[in-house]
Design an enzyme around this catalytic site. Sequence first.
Site, PDB file in Angstrom:
ATOM      1  N   HIS A 103      10.846 -10.491  -2.836  1.00  0.00           N
ATOM      2  CA  HIS A 103      11.448 -11.089  -1.639  1.00  0.00           C
ATOM      3  C   HIS A 103      11.436 -12.613  -1.722  1.00  0.00           C
ATOM      4  CE1 HIS A 103      10.582  -7.474   1.247  1.00  0.00           C
ATOM      5  NE2 HIS A 103      11.098  -7.092   0.090  1.00  0.00           N
ATOM      6  N   GLU A 121      16.775 -13.835   4.121  1.00  0.00           N
ATOM      7  CA  GLU A 121      15.829 -13.147   3.240  1.00  0.00           C
ATOM      8  C   GLU A 121      16.594 -12.438   2.127  1.00  0.00           C
ATOM      9  OE1 GLU A 121      11.994 -10.474   4.020  1.00  0.00           O
ATOM     10  OE2 GLU A 121      13.806  -9.269   3.796  1.00  0.00           O
ATOM     11  N   HIS A 177      11.939   4.498   3.782  1.00  0.00           N
ATOM     12  CA  HIS A 177      12.287   3.875   5.059  1.00  0.00           C
ATOM     13  C   HIS A 177      12.688   4.953   6.066  1.00  0.00           C
ATOM     14  CE1 HIS A 177      14.441   1.124   7.794  1.00  0.00           C
ATOM     15  NE2 HIS A 177      13.599   0.223   7.331  1.00  0.00           N
ATOM     16  N   GLU A 209       0.820  -1.211   0.000  1.00  0.00           N
ATOM     17  CA  GLU A 209       0.000   0.000   0.000  1.00  0.00           C
ATOM     18  C   GLU A 209       0.858   1.267   0.000  1.00  0.00           C
ATOM     19  OE1 GLU A 209      -3.394  -0.668   2.632  1.00  0.00           O
ATOM     20  OE2 GLU A 209      -3.571   1.541   2.618  1.00  0.00           O
TER      21      GLU A 209
HETATM   22  P1  0O2 Z   1      14.177  -3.162   8.127  1.00  0.00           P
HETATM   23  O1  0O2 Z   1      14.501  -2.067   9.071  1.00  0.00           O
HETATM   24  O2  0O2 Z   1      14.432  -2.814   6.701  1.00  0.00           O
HETATM   25  O3  0O2 Z   1      14.774  -4.477   8.511  1.00  0.00           O
HETATM   26  P2  0O2 Z   1       7.355 -11.619   7.547  1.00  0.00           P
HETATM   27  O4  0O2 Z   1       7.372 -11.865   9.022  1.00  0.00           O
HETATM   28  O5  0O2 Z   1       8.726 -11.705   6.934  1.00  0.00           O
HETATM   29  O6  0O2 Z   1       6.337 -12.437   6.807  1.00  0.00           O
HETATM   30  P3  0O2 Z   1       7.578  -8.845   7.097  1.00  0.00           P
HETATM   31  O7  0O2 Z   1       8.816  -8.712   7.904  1.00  0.00           O
HETATM   32  O8  0O2 Z   1       6.628  -7.666   7.109  1.00  0.00           O
HETATM   33  O9  0O2 Z   1       6.788 -10.146   7.439  1.00  0.00           O
HETATM   34  O10 0O2 Z   1       8.022  -9.218   5.637  1.00  0.00           O
HETATM   35  P4  0O2 Z   1       8.146  -8.369   4.363  1.00  0.00           P
HETATM   36  O11 0O2 Z   1       6.865  -7.770   3.948  1.00  0.00           O
HETATM   37  O12 0O2 Z   1       8.779  -9.330   3.395  1.00  0.00           O
HETATM   38  O13 0O2 Z   1       9.109  -7.140   4.763  1.00  0.00           O
HETATM   39  C1  0O2 Z   1      10.377  -7.345   5.224  1.00  0.00           C
HETATM   40  C2  0O2 Z   1      11.270  -6.185   4.882  1.00  0.00           C
HETATM   41  O14 0O2 Z   1      10.938  -5.633   3.606  1.00  0.00           O
HETATM   42  C3  0O2 Z   1      11.176  -5.001   5.826  1.00  0.00           C
HETATM   43  O15 0O2 Z   1      11.941  -5.238   6.982  1.00  0.00           O
HETATM   44  C4  0O2 Z   1      11.764  -3.886   4.954  1.00  0.00           C
HETATM   45  O16 0O2 Z   1      13.167  -3.997   4.827  1.00  0.00           O
HETATM   46  C5  0O2 Z   1      11.151  -4.221   3.618  1.00  0.00           C
HETATM   47  N1  0O2 Z   1       9.841  -3.543   3.476  1.00  0.00           N
HETATM   48  C6  0O2 Z   1       8.617  -4.096   3.556  1.00  0.00           C
HETATM   49  N2  0O2 Z   1       7.666  -3.179   3.363  1.00  0.00           N
HETATM   50  C7  0O2 Z   1       8.296  -2.005   3.161  1.00  0.00           C
HETATM   51  C8  0O2 Z   1       7.824  -0.650   2.891  1.00  0.00           C
HETATM   52  O17 0O2 Z   1       6.633  -0.356   2.810  1.00  0.00           O
HETATM   53  N3  0O2 Z   1       8.801   0.291   2.743  1.00  0.00           N
HETATM   54  C9  0O2 Z   1      10.135   0.023   2.820  1.00  0.00           C
HETATM   55  N4  0O2 Z   1      11.003   1.026   2.638  1.00  0.00           N
HETATM   56  N5  0O2 Z   1      10.589  -1.231   3.082  1.00  0.00           N
HETATM   57  C10 0O2 Z   1       9.679  -2.225   3.254  1.00  0.00           C
HETATM   58  P5  0O2 Z   1      11.661  -4.460   8.330  1.00  0.00           P
HETATM   59  O18 0O2 Z   1      12.062  -5.331   9.453  1.00  0.00           O
HETATM   60  O19 0O2 Z   1      10.238  -3.975   8.354  1.00  0.00           O
HETATM   61  O20 0O2 Z   1      12.586  -3.215   8.259  1.00  0.00           O
END
Ligand code: 0O2
Length: 239
Positions: A134, A153, A169, A127
């Site tokens: 991924h 990952e 981010h 969204e």
């Molecule tokens: P950081 O600080 O980057 O490590 P899951 O438990 O794996 O099923 P999750 O973690 O929500 O659920 O998985 P997902 O959707 O694969 O997202 C994992 C990572 O993708 C995030 O890690 C972010 O690095 C990136 N990401 C996901 N959504 C967004 C977004 O809307 N914007 C940005 N910039 N990055 C996103 P973290 O731990 O949230 O953050």
Amino acid sequence: MQEAREAIQNYDDVDNWKTVMFLYNSALKEVGTKLEILNDEFKHVHSYNPIEHIKTRIKTPESIVKKLKRYGYEVSIDNMIRYINDIAGVRLICSFTSDIYRLASMIGNQSDLKVLTIKDYIKNPKESGYKSYHMLVSVPIFLSDSVVNTKVEIQIRTIAMDFWASLEHKIYYKFEGNAPEYISKELRDCADMVSMLDEKMLSLNNEILSCQRQKTIEGIKEEVSEVTKQDAEKLGFAD
Ligand code: 0O2
């Protein structure tokens, strides 16, 4: 074969933490090397370099704890291994969207990596506007007396998607997830521009490749006609 959770059960907490981090660091090295090899092979065979750069990182303890709390889990090493999938993370930055799917398929074909889940945020953007591909994989870590499957990952995205994600981010953290609606909207608009830019760059690249191919074909034709002319002269058929 063991999962990381089983591998740490006989240690106390400090040793547990060190063992877990050792496993995730080893998994990062394994996957990082595999990707470097794929990239080198591509360069060697196709004179083309699909990976612009590779970043690896281990999630910080603060970020692990925050995520566990966000998910509503008690903070423990067991829960961290079970529920946090991106403790070991590799980011692959490519030039074009087509490179992303090519790399994903090459990774999926590696018989010692097990693909656990795929989230295609390029076909189904978040969204927020976030786009990236991924792959959650499990890699076997060969220790002196056991083999431990460890999760990594892999995020694959273009330079433009990466630019957007890094900026978004930072903004997300600045507002602690509560950015004003107009900023979120601007970011979604920027995400659309990024997608347009990626499409344009890909079609431009295809044009360039097709021009290069045409030039090569014309070069070969010229060489062939020159050789034929020389042969005719040798045989005394020349006008
Ligand atoms: P950081 O600080 O980057 O490590 P899951 O438990 O794996 O099923 P999750 O973690 O929500 O659920 O998985 P997902 O959707 O694969 O997202 C994992 C990572 O993708 C995030 O890690 C972010 O690095 C990136 N990401 C996901 N959504 C967004 C977004 O809307 N914007 C940005 N910039 N990055 C996103 P973290 O731990 O949230 O953050």
